[in-house]
Design an enzyme around this catalytic site. Structure first.
Site, PDB file in Angstrom:
ATOM      1  N   ILE A 178       5.557  -4.396  -2.855  1.00  0.00           N
ATOM      2  CA  ILE A 178       5.065  -3.311  -3.693  1.00  0.00           C
ATOM      3  C   ILE A 178       6.003  -3.016  -4.854  1.00  0.00           C
ATOM      4  CG2 ILE A 178       6.204  -1.444  -2.390  1.00  0.00           C
ATOM      5  CD1 ILE A 178       3.517   0.133  -2.701  1.00  0.00           C
ATOM      6  N   LYS A 179       7.267  -3.426  -4.724  1.00  0.00           N
ATOM      7  CA  LYS A 179       8.268  -3.098  -5.735  1.00  0.00           C
ATOM      8  C   LYS A 179       8.014  -3.790  -7.076  1.00  0.00           C
ATOM      9  CE  LYS A 179      10.936  -0.499  -3.099  1.00  0.00           C
ATOM     10  NZ  LYS A 179      11.161   0.931  -3.355  1.00  0.00           N
TER      11      LYS A 179
END
Length: 453
Positions: free
Chosen positions: A44-45
C-alpha cells in the site's frame, strides 16, 4: 482494448477487493480484503510514496537529479525507489535491524543505498533510523527528507485514492475499515474520506504490544513505559506521527506478535492470499472485536503487503519455533520447526577416535551407530568420558565395543508430551523415521526447548 500504461507508476491503485471466507468463519457479516500487494511495489505504501514525491516536486523541495532520504521499514522505501527510478532520483534509506533481510535486499536491488540502524533505541537517539535519516538530509547536497510520519501528503494519498476506491467498490455499503496502523496515514486518510460520505463508518486501528499508540489514543498520554521491543513489522510506533487525527479513528486494538504471525500463515493456507505480517494482525484484531459487529455490517480490512517480504520470518517454521509461535503437538511438528538437519551417524567398525572427532566437528553430544541401514546403538559424550577415564587407550578401539543401546525410534505422529517416557539419564535423545524412511534425531535439548516457549 486492454488498458496499457506509459510507466509502472501509472499502475498504482485500483487494487482488488476480495471476500474472505475461512479465516473469518463465524463472523456475523461479510469481510472483504483490500489486496494492496497488487501495487507494483507489492504494498500500500506505493500510493503515499508517489504522492509525497509529487507534492515535494510541486513545492520545489527536490530538484532534478536529487537524492530522496527516508527512514523506512521497507515498503515505503520500495515505493520511493520505484518512483525514483522513473523520475531520475537517487535514494538513501535508513531502516532497523528487526526488518526482514528480504526487505533490505529488495531495496538494494532497486538501486537504493540502505543503512541498517538498531531498533532498541529512543527515536531521539543519534543511532535511531529516524535520527540518522534526518542527519543525512542535512549533509547530502540537493536532498529531500521525506518524513512519512509527519508528511501530510501521506494521508492525502489515501484520502484521494484508497478511501474513494473502498467506497465505490462496496457501493457505499462499507461500515467498518480495519487497518494495522503505523504512520497513521492510511487509517486517517481513508477515515477522512469515508466519514465525509457517511459519518457512521467506523475506523478500527490495529496496534501491537510494545507500541504506545493505543494508550495515546485512549488517554491522550504519550507513555514511554508502554514501549518495548516487538517482533511485528510495519505498524505500531514509539511516538505519535503528525499524520494521526484522533477525530476520524474510532478504536485501537492491540494484537500479540504470535497471533499476527499465526494468522498470516492461516490466510495464506486457507484463503490462498500470500500476505505480510500486518495482514495477519488485522484479521486477529478483527476477530477480537467480533462481538461489536452485526449481520448488517460490511467490513473492509487492509492487506498491506505481500508475504514474499517475510519468507525468512513468519513463513519459516524454524523462525516461528524459536519464538514460540509454532504450535508443536507432534514429533512431526517439532522436526518441521527445527528445519532440515543432517543426521550424523557413525559405523560400527569405526573407532572411538573417529567418534570424538565427529562430536567436535559437529558440536554434538550423541551419535547413532549404524550397520548398513540399521540403527545398532549409540555413542554419547558422557558415556565416552566415563570409559576414557578408565582406559586411556580406548580411542583406538572400535565403536562396536563401547556403544550403548540404540536410541528409541518413535513415529512422526507421536505427541511431544509423550516423549518424556523415552528420555532418561542414560538416553538423551530419540529417533523418528519419516514416510521416506529417513531418520531424524531429537535431543533432550530440542524437546525442552519446545516446551520452554
Amino acid at each position: 482494448m486492454h488498458k496499457v500504461f506509459d510507466n509502472i507508476l501509472q499502475t498504482i491503485g485500483d487494487t482488488p477487493l476480495v471476500r474472505l471466507n475461512r479465516v473469518v468463519a463465524g463472523m456475523p457479516c461479510p469481510v472483504y480484503a483490500k489486496i494492496e500487494y497488487g501495487n507494483p511495489g507489492n504494498s500500500i505504501k506505493d500510493r503515499m510514496a508517489l504522492k509525497m514525491l509529487e507534492v515535494a516536486e510541486q513545492e520545489g523541495k527536490i530538484k532534478p537529479g536529487g537524492t530522496i532520504i527516508e527512514g523506512t521499514s521497507g515498503n515505503t522505501g520500495m515505493g520511493l525507489a520505484i518512483a525514483a527510478i522513473i523520475k531520475g532520483y537517487k535514494c538513501i534509506f535508513t531502516t532497523t535491524d528487526k526488518q526482514s533481510k528480504e526487505k533490505i535486499d529488495i531495496l538494494k536491488a532497486m538501486g537504493a543505498e540502505v543503512i541498517v540502524c538498531p531498533t532498541n533505541v529512543e527515536p531521539e537517539d543519534p543511532r535511531s533510523y529516524y535520527s540518522v535519516s534526518k542527519r543525512l538530509a542535512k549533509e547530502v547536497p540537493n536532498s529531500w527528507y521525506v518524513n512519512q510520519y509527519d508528511n501530510l501528503a501521506n494521508r492525502l494519498a489515501h484520502y484521494e485514492q484508497t478511501g474513494p476506491e473502498i467506497w465505490n467498490q462496496t457501493d457505499g455499503k462499507v461500515t467498518h475499515v480495519v487497518v494495522a496502523s503505523g504512520t497513521g496515514g492510511t487509517i486517517t486518510g481513508i477515515g477522512q474520506y469515508l466519514k465525509e460520505q457517511n459519518p457512521n463508518v467506523k475506523m478500527w486501528a490495529i496496534d501491537t504490544y510494545g507500541s504506545l499508540l493505543k494508550k495515546w489514543f485512549d488517554t491522550g498520554e504519550i507513555d514511554m513505559k508502554e514501549v518495548h521491543p516487538y517482533i511485528s513489522e510495519g505498524f505500531g510506533e514509539d511516538f505519535v506521527p503528525e499524520n494521526y487525527d484522533r477525530n476520524v479513528i474510532d478504536h485501537f486494538e492491540k494484537v500479540t506478535d504470535k497471533d499476527g504471525a499465526v494468522m498470516a500463515r492461516r490466510i495464506a493456507k486457507e484463503e490462498g492470499i500470500f500476505v505480510g505480517y500486518s495482514a495477519g494482525s488485522v484479521i486477529a484484531g478483527l476477530l477480537q472485536l467480533k462481538a461489536q459487529l452485526s449481520k448488517d455490517d460490511l467490513v473492509v480490512v487492509i492487506f498491506h503487503d505481500h508475504g514474499s517480504r517475510y519468507v525468512g520470518k513468519i513463513y519459516n517454521d524454524e523462525w516461528m519455533l524459536e519464538r514460540g509461535f509454532l504450535d508443536v503437538e507432534t514429533v512431526k511438528d517439532l522436526i518441521g520447526g527445527l528445519g532440515r538437519r543432517r543426521l550424523v551417524t557413525i559405523g560400527v567398525n569405526e573407532t572411538v577416535a573417529d567418534a570424538m572427532a565427529m562430536m567436535k566437528k559437529y558440536d554434538i553430544e550423541q551419535i547413532p551407530v549404524t550397520e548398513g541401514s540399521e540403527m545398532k546403538g549409540c555413542v554419547t559424550q558422557n558415556g565416552l568420558f566415563k570409559k576414557l577415564m578408565e582406559d586411556a587407550d580406548l580411542k583406538e578401539r572400535s565403536i562396536a565395543s563401547v556403544m550403548e543401546a540404540a536410541m528409541p525410534v518413535v513415529s512422526m505422529d507421536t505427541r511431544v508430551d509423550h516423549l518424556a517416557q523415552f528420555i532418561n539419564k542414560d538416553n538423551g535423545g530419540i529417533l523418528a523415521r519419516d514416510e521416506s524412511g529417513d531418520y531424524h534425531i531429537l535431543t533432550k535439548y530440542d524437546i525442552i526447548n519446545a516446551f520452554s516457549k
